[in-house]
Every structure is written in C-alpha cells, then in structure tokens.
Scaffold this active site. Structure first.
Site, short mmCIF file in Angstrom:
data_model
loop_
_atom_site.label_atom_id
_atom_site.label_comp_id
_atom_site.label_asym_id
_atom_site.label_seq_id
_atom_site.Cartn_x
_atom_site.Cartn_y
_atom_site.Cartn_z
N CYS A 1 4.81 18.62 36.69
CA CYS A 1 3.90 19.47 37.46
C CYS A 1 4.73 20.57 38.13
O CYS A 1 5.88 20.35 38.50
CB CYS A 1 3.13 18.75 38.55
SG CYS A 1 2.12 17.40 37.95
N ARG B 1 6.66 22.82 33.03
CA ARG B 1 6.67 21.53 33.74
C ARG B 1 5.40 20.73 33.47
O ARG B 1 5.33 19.54 33.80
CB ARG B 1 6.80 21.75 35.25
CG ARG B 1 8.12 22.37 35.64
CD ARG B 1 8.19 22.51 37.14
NE ARG B 1 8.43 21.24 37.77
CZ ARG B 1 9.60 20.82 38.22
NH1 ARG B 1 10.64 21.58 38.10
NH2 ARG B 1 9.72 19.65 38.78
N TRP C 1 0.83 18.07 34.91
CA TRP C 1 1.10 17.14 33.82
C TRP C 1 0.54 15.81 34.30
O TRP C 1 1.05 15.22 35.24
CB TRP C 1 2.59 17.04 33.55
CG TRP C 1 2.92 16.18 32.37
CD1 TRP C 1 2.91 16.56 31.06
CD2 TRP C 1 3.32 14.81 32.39
NE1 TRP C 1 3.26 15.51 30.26
CE2 TRP C 1 3.52 14.41 31.05
CE3 TRP C 1 3.52 13.86 33.39
CZ2 TRP C 1 3.91 13.13 30.69
CZ3 TRP C 1 3.91 12.59 33.04
CH2 TRP C 1 4.11 12.23 31.70
N ASN D 1 3.55 17.16 43.41
CA ASN D 1 4.30 16.77 42.22
C ASN D 1 4.93 15.42 42.54
O ASN D 1 5.55 15.26 43.57
CB ASN D 1 5.39 17.82 41.94
CG ASN D 1 6.29 17.42 40.79
OD1 ASN D 1 5.91 16.60 39.95
ND2 ASN D 1 7.47 18.00 40.75
N GLY D 2 4.74 14.44 41.67
CA GLY D 2 5.31 13.12 41.90
C GLY D 2 4.27 12.04 41.62
O GLY D 2 3.22 12.32 41.03
N GLU E 1 18.33 13.26 16.65
CA GLU E 1 17.84 14.53 17.20
C GLU E 1 16.87 15.21 16.22
O GLU E 1 15.84 15.75 16.63
CB GLU E 1 19.04 15.43 17.54
CG GLU E 1 18.71 16.81 18.06
CD GLU E 1 17.90 16.83 19.36
OE1 GLU E 1 17.68 15.78 19.97
OE2 GLU E 1 17.46 17.93 19.73
N LYS F 1 13.03 16.11 17.18
CA LYS F 1 12.48 17.48 17.11
C LYS F 1 11.21 17.49 16.29
O LYS F 1 10.21 18.08 16.67
CB LYS F 1 13.49 18.45 16.46
CG LYS F 1 14.66 18.88 17.28
CD LYS F 1 14.36 19.75 18.47
CE LYS F 1 14.06 18.94 19.68
NZ LYS F 1 15.11 18.50 20.51
N GLU G 1 8.23 15.55 18.06
CA GLU G 1 7.64 16.09 19.29
C GLU G 1 6.84 17.36 19.07
O GLU G 1 5.87 17.60 19.79
CB GLU G 1 8.66 16.24 20.43
CG GLU G 1 9.67 17.33 20.31
CD GLU G 1 10.61 17.37 21.52
OE1 GLU G 1 10.19 17.08 22.64
OE2 GLU G 1 11.79 17.71 21.32
N HIS H 1 19.10 -3.05 6.52
CA HIS H 1 18.74 -4.12 7.45
C HIS H 1 17.26 -4.04 7.86
O HIS H 1 16.87 -4.58 8.88
CB HIS H 1 19.65 -4.08 8.68
CG HIS H 1 21.09 -4.25 8.33
ND1 HIS H 1 21.60 -5.45 7.88
CD2 HIS H 1 22.11 -3.36 8.29
CE1 HIS H 1 22.89 -5.30 7.61
NE2 HIS H 1 23.22 -4.04 7.85
N LYS I 1 8.37 19.94 30.07
CA LYS I 1 9.78 20.27 29.93
C LYS I 1 10.66 19.47 30.88
O LYS I 1 11.75 19.08 30.54
CB LYS I 1 9.94 21.78 30.18
CG LYS I 1 11.33 22.29 29.99
CD LYS I 1 11.67 22.33 28.52
CE LYS I 1 13.12 22.73 28.28
NZ LYS I 1 13.56 22.30 26.96
O1 M6R Z 1 16.19 17.95 31.18
P1 M6R Z 1 16.78 16.74 30.49
O2 M6R Z 1 17.85 17.11 29.53
O3 M6R Z 1 17.22 15.69 31.43
O4 M6R Z 1 15.56 16.18 29.65
C1 M6R Z 1 15.68 15.01 28.90
C2 M6R Z 1 14.54 14.86 27.94
O5 M6R Z 1 13.32 14.83 28.63
C3 M6R Z 1 14.49 16.01 26.93
O6 M6R Z 1 15.69 16.15 26.25
C4 M6R Z 1 13.36 15.79 25.91
O7 M6R Z 1 13.66 14.70 25.12
C5 M6R Z 1 13.15 17.06 25.09
N1 M6R Z 1 11.76 17.40 25.05
C6 M6R Z 1 13.63 16.95 23.70
O8 M6R Z 1 13.41 18.09 22.95
#
Ligand code: M6R
Length: 610
Positions: free
Chosen positions: A2, A27, A74, A100-101, A483, A487, A490, A506, A605
């Site tokens: 948020c 956010r 959010w 926020n929280g 990774e 990507k 998400e 396995h 984010k």
């Molecule tokens: O801001 P941070 O690097 O601590 O965030 C960690 C994860 O939330 C962040 O990397 C998330 O997995 C991304 N959306 C990946 O693309």
C-alpha cells in the site's frame, strides 16, 4: 505494501496528491482513494481499480482544499472493493485515515467497538483504527491517535485528518515505513521517499513507535512515551538512472531490461578506481579490517533477491572459502540460527522495505551480529537499520517483476567477491585484474543480446500458450533457473518450476511429455556435460528443449529444439548474461497472453507486510 501520501500547503491538493500517489502505485494497485479537508468539510473519493480510475473520478468531481491524504491499496484484509478502499472513516465522518500494514488484533478491537455501538461498514482491519481515533477524539487529533495506536498490535504507517483539528495531518509509524518531507510553507508525508523526491529533498524518516504531525509551517515528532524527539532532516538526492517515465518503452519492465547495460557500465565506473583497479564500497561500517575476520555468512532475502543470494553463496564458497548459508527471510526470521561472533548476516533487497527481510535483520541484531545489506533503494529502512550497506545503483525499479535490480545485485556480489577475495589474500592481483576485465565486457554483451531478440521472440511465439514450464540449471545457473521460472509465472500466470537439473530424476521428470517446454541453462562451464545428460533425459521423454547456450556451441543445437545464445564468459559471471533472454522471454510471453506486465495481479512491488 500500500502507498500513502499526504500534503498540507497552498497548492491544489488533489493534483499534487495524485502525482505523488502515481509514484507509489508499484506498492499496490487494487484500489485508490483520497480525502481532503476544505472549509471544515471532509471530502472523500475512492474507487476499486487503479489510480487512473480515481483520476477520472476526480476530473468529474474534484476535491478542493489545502490538506489531504491519499492511498493506493494492496488488499490484505477484505477484498479489493470500493468500500474496502482507503481512506476509512469513523461513524461520525469526523476522521479519515489511510493505513499501510496489518492490524493483528483487529478482530478483538472490532468486537469491542461493535459492543460500544460503533457501526463498522467494511471488512478491513484499517477501519477499526478510524473508529478508535474517533472514540478518543476530543480536541487534539494527535492525542486521539496516540491513544488509538496504543491499542494496536501488528504494523502500521498512518496518516490521519479530522474536521475537529483541521490544520494538521497526524502521522504514526510502527513496522511500516513513513517519511516526512519538509517544504517551504508546505509539508508532506509518504510511505516512501520516492513519492516526494520531485517535491523536496529534505526528509525525516520516522522511527518505530513515533507519532507526530505535519502542519503548514510546523512538524512535530514524538517518541513512544510522547516526548518530543530531535528531528534528523536528511538530504535525499537520488538522481540516478531510471525515473518514473517509460521513455518511449511500452512498459516499465521493458525499459528496465534495456537499462541494464548502462547500469552495469556506470556501476563498474563508480566502483572501480581507474589505474589502481581498487574496488570501492562506500556507506559501510563493516571495514576492510573486519572483512577478513568473518568466517561465516548468512544471506537472507526474498524472491528475486534470494536468487541473487544463491549466486552469492556459490561465489563466496568458491573464491572466499567462506561457509555461506542462504535463507528465505520468511524462514530465517523464525529460525533459531546457531551463530557465532564471526558470522556476518547479509540482507539483499531491492526495495529495502521487505517486512520479512527487515525482521531477519532485527533478529540478527538481537543476537549481536553485524548486518551488511545489499539494497537498491537509497535510505530505505533496511539500508538505515544495517551496520553497512552496499547500494546496487539500479535506479528506481517500477515494474513489479524485478529485472535490472537483479543484475545490479549480481554485479555487486561479483565486485564484493573480488574485493573481499583480494583482502583475504585468496585472489591474487592478477586474478582480480582478469576478473575485473571480464566484468567490463558484460555491458557490451548485454547490449548484443538486447539487439538480437529473434530467437527469444520465436520461442515466445511457439510456446506462449503452454500451461506449464520447467527451467533447469546447475551450479551458478541453478539460481538462474529459479529466476527464469519466477519471471514467467509472475507476469504471464503460467505455472513454471525452476529446478536444479540433477534433481529431475528424483521426481519432476515424471512431468515431462511432448507438451512440456523445458528451458535448460547450459553454458559451456564446469557442469556443461552434466547439463547435456539432463537434456538427453528430457529429450528421451519427448520434452521440448529451449537451451540457453554459449555462442558457437554446435553440439547443443543438434540436441535441442531451440537455442538462444549468450556470449562466452567466465562461469561465475554467466548468471548475469543467462538471465537476460529469460527476462525477455517472460516479457514477450506475457504480452502475447495479454497480461498486465508492469502490475501483475495479486502482487505489489514492495512487500511491507508479512
Ligand atoms: O524488494 P525486495 O528485493 O526485498 O523484494 C523481494 C521480492 O518481493 C521480489 O524480488 C519479488 O519476488 C519480485 N516481484 C520478483 O520479480
């Protein structure tokens, strides 16, 4: 998560708040809202959906006044609906607040308020705070908020306004970031400095437990016990690559992918002194004298930053012979790590605000361990709470899918390894020099890959309708497989799994059939032949293989269905190149599937809640 913003001054409040709010949309973007005070009256507009929708509403029904608060949400408690959107009010519409929280004891507080006759209209935890403030509101909004927050368990960053005390915005922070921006005859508040950087560079970062207010010409901050605290105004100048404009790119993610060569080049110039080839890390109290005495490292991070941490482990073990563990912050914070004084905890975070990573830092500090953070966001909470910080210098990253911050984190880890290895005497000057020379090639190599996306586009076209994907890699590129899968899932909502290639037999091999695309990261390195064997195993089960291979590798092309080449590079640096086609692949697949690339569903984010 948020985003919160507040303003008091002479400017048109709705326009000013919207511009700042847009800088916080990363956010959260489930719903947005605004409240202003004008001539003793409270005006509120809120709506489910993105800030753009709120903007359209404000065009038709503007909000006037010189004081206001706004929020982009959010959802945690309660679905994303207009009703659940912030600001929230009490029964009498005398108070409006944004939060926020997460309020962990909200059910108990809600029952109590209902018994007292309050009418609660939403499913949110935030609404109880508005009613608590209203309950305690006599004349002073500050006192009412002080009393209300004493009842809260959980985390909060709050901005509160009231018709009963109309010349101020009361603010409070506990485990959710909040920053006050100082202007001339105007003041600001936001959950993140980036929302205010276009308005002021003078910031006060609130600490946990503090409550205060901003008025037009005054700012007051009190500690937990209500004593005034000396305000430390920091000058935040963050003129780095990557502002909040798309610069002609269709999406922030694409822009950020293309910024990578410049970021890598600039960071190398900044960190390596010409002539002596010495590597510099500023802002760290973990000194050169101290580094060689560290014999164990625990890296803790989340998501993409955790993947960078995994590459760090391979680097530290190989070049520094350091015992290195990598933990997900959400697990680390609840473990009982066995630690000794020679253990260094490293936190990696793009945003510098991730709640779990921050909790991991606090755990480490509670057992007197030194914490070195690798952060992208300057003056973020993680950066400020750590003993030392290495900045990734990727500039602000807006796309929810992290791209440039990941490669910037990798580069920082490469440089740290060379620096530390030299200090420990594990790397000779010549070796360090060779490694630095290799690093200098990376920006050119990344440019080359960005200039030729033909194979990536072909693969995206061929497989964008697939429902599942596997990503396989070994050693330095096992994190690349994780990774690549993250990507893809998400931003395109395709189910994708990243595996250490040796683990296939396995269990996961059972998933492979003629419909399963398998992305194999197989550069010419020390585990190349092992990867070839894994590729053969996949092909024997009729899987479709997309190989990420070293340019010129003819052997692999005969074996697989598609090859995407990366330039030849030292094994330990290959993750920074191998991830580029995977970022582009995820992007192009998401576009073909009509997904919202920069703001994927259910995500935000900056993950400032647990
Ligand atoms: O801001 P941070 O690097 O601590 O965030 C960690 C994860 O939330 C962040 O990397 C998330 O997995 C991304 N959306 C990946 O693309």
């Amino acid at each position: 998560m948020c985003g919160i913003v507040g303003y008091i001054g002479d400017k048109a409040v709705d326009t000013l708040l919207i511009v700042s709010l847009e800088r916080l949309e990363y956010r959260g973007y489930d719903s947005a809202g605004m409240a202003t005070l004008n001539g003793g009256k409270l005006g509120i507009r809120k709506q489910v959906g993105k800030i753009q929708i709120l903007k359209e509403i404000l065009k038709k029904k503007p909000l006037e006044g010189q004081l206001g608060i706004a929020h982009t949400r959010w959802a945690t408690h309660g679905e994303p609906t207009t009703e659940n959107a912030h600001p929230h009010t009490g029964c009498k519409n005398e108070v409006a607040l944004v939060h926020n929280g997460i309020i962990e004891n909200y059910a108990e507080l809600r029952d109590e308020l209902l018994k007292e006759g309050h009418i609660l209209r939403t499913d949110t935890d935030t609404e109880v705070i508005a009613h608590l403030v209203e309950k305690h509101l006599n004349k002073s909004l500050l006192v009412a908020v002080q009393k209300a927050v004493k009842r809260l368990e959980g985390s909060y960053a709050l901005a509160v306004i009231s018709i009963k005390d109309p010349d101020k915005i009361v603010v409070a922070r506990y485990r959710s970031p909040l920053v006050i921006g100082i202007g001339k005859n105007e003041n600001f508040v936001a959950s993140d400095a980036s929302a205010l950087l276009h308005l002021t560079s003078n910031m006060i970062f609130m600490e946990d437990g503090q409550v205060g207010f901003i008025a037009k010409r005054r700012v007051k901050v009190l500690d937990r016990e209500g004593r005034p605290v000396e305000k430390k105004v920091k000058i935040v100048k963050w003129h780095l690559l990557g502002g909040p404009q798309k610069d002609g790119y269709r999406h922030f993610m694409l822009k950020e992918i293309h910024e990578q060569p410049a970021i890598i080049r600039n960071t190398l110039q900044r960190r390596i002194s010409q002539g002596t080839e010495r590597i510099y890390f500023e802002h760290t109290s973990i000194t050169e004298e101290k580094l060689p005495s560290i014999s164990r490292v625990i890296i803790q991070a989340c998501g993409t930053s955790w993947h960078a941490g995994l590459v760090g482990k391979y680097l530290f073990e190989k070049y520094l012979r350091l015992h290195t563990e990598v933990d997900l912050s959400s697990e680390f914070r609840y473990r009982m790590p066995v630690v000794r004084g020679d253990t260094l905890v490293m936190a990696i975070s793009q945003s510098g605000e991730t709640a779990d990573t921050l909790a991991g830092i606090r755990l480490a500090k509670s057992v007197f361990l030194d914490v070195l953070s690798l952060c992208n966001t300057i003056e973020s909470t993680i950066a400020r709470e750590s003993d030392g910080v290495i900045y990734a210098f990727a500039g602000s990253e807006i796309g929810v899918a992290s791209t440039k911050a990941y490669t910037a984190e990798l580069l920082a880890l490469f440089l740290l390894t060379i620096h530390w290895g030299t200090l420990k005497g594990m790397l000779s000057k010549e070796e360090a020099h060779e490694m630095v020379e290799e690093l200098k090639k990376i920006p050119y190599y990344v440019e080359e890959m960005l200039d030729n996306q033909k194979e990536v586009l072909e693969c995206a076209e061929r497989y964008y309708q697939s429902s599942n994907f596997l990503f396989l890699g070994r050693r330095f590129n096992y994190p690349t497989a994780l990774e690549g899968a993250l990507k893809l899932k998400e931003i395109s909502y395709i189910h994708a799994e990243g595996y250490a290639a040796g683990e296939m037999k396995h269990g996961p091999l059972a998933l492979v059939d003629e419909k399963m695309p398998v992305v194999c990261i197989a550069p010419k390195d020390s585990v190349y032949q092992k990867m070839i064997s894994n590729i053969r195993e996949v092909k024997a089960r009729k899987g479709k293989v997309i190989a990420i291979a070293t340019r010129g590798d003819e052997e692999i092309t005969k074996l697989v269905d598609h090859t995407i080449f990366i330039p030849p590079i030292r094994e330990e640096f290959s993750p920074i190149l191998a991830v580029i086609p995977l970022q582009l692949f995820a992007y192009h697949v998401a576009i073909k599937r009509g997904c919202h690339v920069d703001q994927p569903r259910n995500l935000a984010k900056s993950v400032t809640v647990e």
